[in-house]
Design an enzyme around this catalytic site. Structure first.
Site, PDB file in Angstrom:
ATOM      1  N   ASP A  16       0.761  -1.199  -0.004  1.00 36.29           N
ATOM      2  CA  ASP A  16      -0.018  -0.050   0.095  1.00 36.29           C
ATOM      3  C   ASP A  16       0.980   1.103   0.140  1.00 36.29           C
ATOM      4  O   ASP A  16       2.052   1.182  -0.575  1.00 36.29           O
ATOM      5  CB  ASP A  16      -0.883   0.046   1.159  1.00 36.29           C
ATOM      6  CG  ASP A  16      -0.246  -0.206   2.708  1.00 36.29           C
ATOM      7  OD1 ASP A  16       0.984  -0.087   2.559  1.00 36.29           O
ATOM      8  OD2 ASP A  16      -0.737  -0.380   3.464  1.00 36.29           O
ATOM      9  N   SER A  17       0.407   2.233   0.593  1.00 37.44           N
ATOM     10  CA  SER A  17       1.042   3.517   0.608  1.00 37.44           C
ATOM     11  C   SER A  17       2.278   3.562   1.544  1.00 37.44           C
ATOM     12  O   SER A  17       3.269   4.052   1.087  1.00 37.44           O
ATOM     13  CB  SER A  17       0.078   4.706   1.334  1.00 37.44           C
ATOM     14  OG  SER A  17      -0.144   4.465   2.597  1.00 37.44           O
ATOM     15  N   ILE A  18       2.574   2.522   2.263  1.00 39.76           N
ATOM     16  CA  ILE A  18       3.796   2.471   3.231  1.00 39.76           C
ATOM     17  C   ILE A  18       4.756   2.100   2.140  1.00 39.76           C
ATOM     18  O   ILE A  18       5.887   2.422   2.079  1.00 39.76           O
ATOM     19  CB  ILE A  18       3.492   1.524   4.306  1.00 39.76           C
ATOM     20  CG1 ILE A  18       2.544   2.005   5.163  1.00 39.76           C
ATOM     21  CG2 ILE A  18       4.856   1.156   4.927  1.00 39.76           C
ATOM     22  CD1 ILE A  18       2.297   1.253   6.508  1.00 39.76           C
ATOM     23  N   MET A  21       5.570   4.626  -0.447  1.00 40.91           N
ATOM     24  CA  MET A  21       6.621   5.544   0.141  1.00 40.91           C
ATOM     25  C   MET A  21       8.200   5.227   0.548  1.00 40.91           C
ATOM     26  O   MET A  21       8.797   5.996   1.282  1.00 40.91           O
ATOM     27  CB  MET A  21       6.135   6.338   1.197  1.00 40.91           C
ATOM     28  CG  MET A  21       4.707   6.966   0.521  1.00 40.91           C
ATOM     29  SD  MET A  21       5.107   8.582  -0.450  1.00 40.91           S
ATOM     30  CE  MET A  21       6.267   9.463   0.166  1.00 40.91           C
TER      31      MET A  21
END
Length: 80
Positions: A16-18, A21
């Site tokens: 996901d976004s983790i 990034m």
């Protein structure tokens, strides 16, 4: 320099976004750390999708575009 055609292994980071990034230099991302540790030995591919949950990710993975983006890689050694 040798002319042998050696293919590097690949490490694919799914998430996901983790995960998305994880290559952020500002945040000292863990994906960047892995890429640094495996430099010249493996290519680290980031396939993080911000805002995606498991259901959306699986729907994307079932499409032709998703199949090509996520799974059309030779010599994959590690998938997270």
């Amino acid at each position: 320099m040798s002319s042998t055609n050696v293919k590097r292994g690949k490490i694919i980071l799914f998430g996901d976004s983790i995960t998305q990034m994880s290559f952020s230099a500002a945040d000292c991302g863990w994906g960047a750390w892995i890429a640094d540790r495996y430099q010249r030995r493996a290519d680290v591919l980031n396939r993080g999708f911000s805002g995606y949950n498991s259901d959306w990710f699986l729907k994307f993975a079932a499409t032709d575009e998703g199949q090509a983006d996520l799974f059309d890689h030779d010599n994959v050694k590690i998938v997270t």
